[in-house]
Write a protein that holds these residues in place. Structure first.
Motif, mmCIF file in Angstrom:
data_model
loop_
_atom_site.group_PDB
_atom_site.id
_atom_site.type_symbol
_atom_site.label_atom_id
_atom_site.label_comp_id
_atom_site.label_asym_id
_atom_site.label_seq_id
_atom_site.Cartn_x
_atom_site.Cartn_y
_atom_site.Cartn_z
ATOM 1 N N PRO A 57 0.841 -1.200 0.000
ATOM 2 C CA PRO A 57 0.000 0.000 0.000
ATOM 3 C C PRO A 57 0.879 1.253 0.000
ATOM 4 O O PRO A 57 1.895 1.303 0.698
ATOM 5 N N GLY A 60 -0.426 4.544 4.604
ATOM 6 C CA GLY A 60 -0.804 3.718 5.740
ATOM 7 C C GLY A 60 0.413 3.220 6.495
ATOM 8 O O GLY A 60 1.516 3.759 6.388
ATOM 9 N N ARG A 61 0.216 2.148 7.266
ATOM 10 C CA ARG A 61 1.240 1.626 8.157
ATOM 11 C C ARG A 61 1.614 0.211 7.723
ATOM 12 O O ARG A 61 0.750 -0.661 7.608
ATOM 13 N N ALA A 83 4.257 5.846 2.785
ATOM 14 C CA ALA A 83 3.770 5.015 3.885
ATOM 15 C C ALA A 83 4.715 5.127 5.078
ATOM 16 O O ALA A 83 5.852 5.596 4.965
ATOM 17 N N ASP A 138 -1.561 -2.054 7.691
ATOM 18 C CA ASP A 138 -2.221 -2.284 6.416
ATOM 19 C C ASP A 138 -1.540 -3.375 5.597
ATOM 20 O O ASP A 138 -2.135 -3.899 4.647
ATOM 21 N N ALA A 139 -0.303 -3.696 5.937
ATOM 22 C CA ALA A 139 0.401 -4.813 5.293
ATOM 23 C C ALA A 139 1.499 -5.287 6.228
ATOM 24 O O ALA A 139 2.128 -4.479 6.920
ATOM 25 N N SER A 165 -5.013 -4.455 9.916
ATOM 26 C CA SER A 165 -6.241 -3.695 9.708
ATOM 27 C C SER A 165 -7.274 -4.608 9.051
ATOM 28 O O SER A 165 -6.935 -5.663 8.501
ATOM 29 N N GLY A 168 -6.232 -5.354 5.686
ATOM 30 C CA GLY A 168 -4.812 -5.642 5.548
ATOM 31 C C GLY A 168 -4.529 -7.101 5.259
ATOM 32 O O GLY A 168 -5.384 -7.977 5.445
ATOM 33 N N THR A 209 -4.932 -13.156 6.071
ATOM 34 C CA THR A 209 -5.675 -11.979 6.487
ATOM 35 C C THR A 209 -6.155 -12.137 7.923
ATOM 36 O O THR A 209 -6.000 -13.197 8.537
#
Length: 212
Positions: A57, A60-61, A83, A138-139, A165, A168, A209
């Motif tokens: 991504p 995000g984080r 990111a 997020d990943a 997330s 994520g 996930t």
């Protein structure tokens, strides 16, 4: 711990060296040392992961679990400059190298944090570390330390996958002969939808996930 690279304070005598991570889209020169994971070269599993995962991504984080001296976290930071990237490890020597490697490669969107096995900040870590570690992320990209044994590994994965997330995903690289397929079954049994998205050179890339 029998695995020195998973030791908070490795006692191997220091012998600094450098390795190169060369991928189609980036070239990083990384400082390494004895007492960390794969000090003589960027290990094949890490390369397979970085050559197989989709782009991270762009905002995000993002998180690298078991970051060592930083090849995965730094690749994430280079590929997603807007990111915020976090690398975590229990090995203080590895974390020091990772910080220096971020500076030498001019990557200022990545931070590294020393943790305990439970995923909490190690004693003496900065006061703002706990909220940073809490996620959500997020990943997650990781070459997890499978040789530490299932109990430690499963605890590690429960902690960090629980901080994904809702949208994520985690990409994990695991050697087939070190239990990639059984790990995939365990992840599914614990409620994490998991699929094998790549397989090369004896390694599996698993995409997991968050549990429902």
């Amino acid at each position: 711990m029998t695995q020195h690279y998973f030791n908070p304070d490795p006692d191997a005598h220091s012998r600094p060296a450098t390795v190169d991570l060369v991928l189609p889209d980036l070239h990083l020169r990384l400082g390494t040392d004895r007492g960390v994971f794969s000090p003589d070269k960027v290990d094949l599993g890490t390369r397979v992961l970085l050559e197989s995962v989709p782009a991270p991504p762009q905002q995000g984080r993002l998180l690298d679990v078991g970051c060592g001296y930083g090849p995965i976290a730094l690749a994430m930071a280079a590929r997603a400059p807007r990111a915020s990237v976090l690398g975590v490890d229990v090995n203080a020597r590895a974390l020091s190298l990772a910080v220096n490697n971020a500076e030498s490669n001019h990557l200022d969107n990545v931070r590294f944090c020393l943790i305990g096995e439970d995923g909490a900040p190690a004693p003496g870590t900065a006061d703002d570390a706990a909220p940073t570690l809490a996620g959500p992320f997020d990943a997650i990209w990781s070459n997890p330390p499978v040789r530490v044994g299932k109990t430690v590994l499963h605890g590690l994965l429960r902690t960090w996958l629980g901080r994904l997330s809702p949208a994520g995903a985690a990409h994990l690289v695991v050697q087939k002969n070190l239990g990639a397929d059984s790990l995939q079954r365990w992840l599914e049994q614990t409620g994490h939808p998991t699929e094998r998205v790549a397989s090369r050179a004896g390694y599996r890339i698993l995409r997991a996930t968050r549990a429902d």
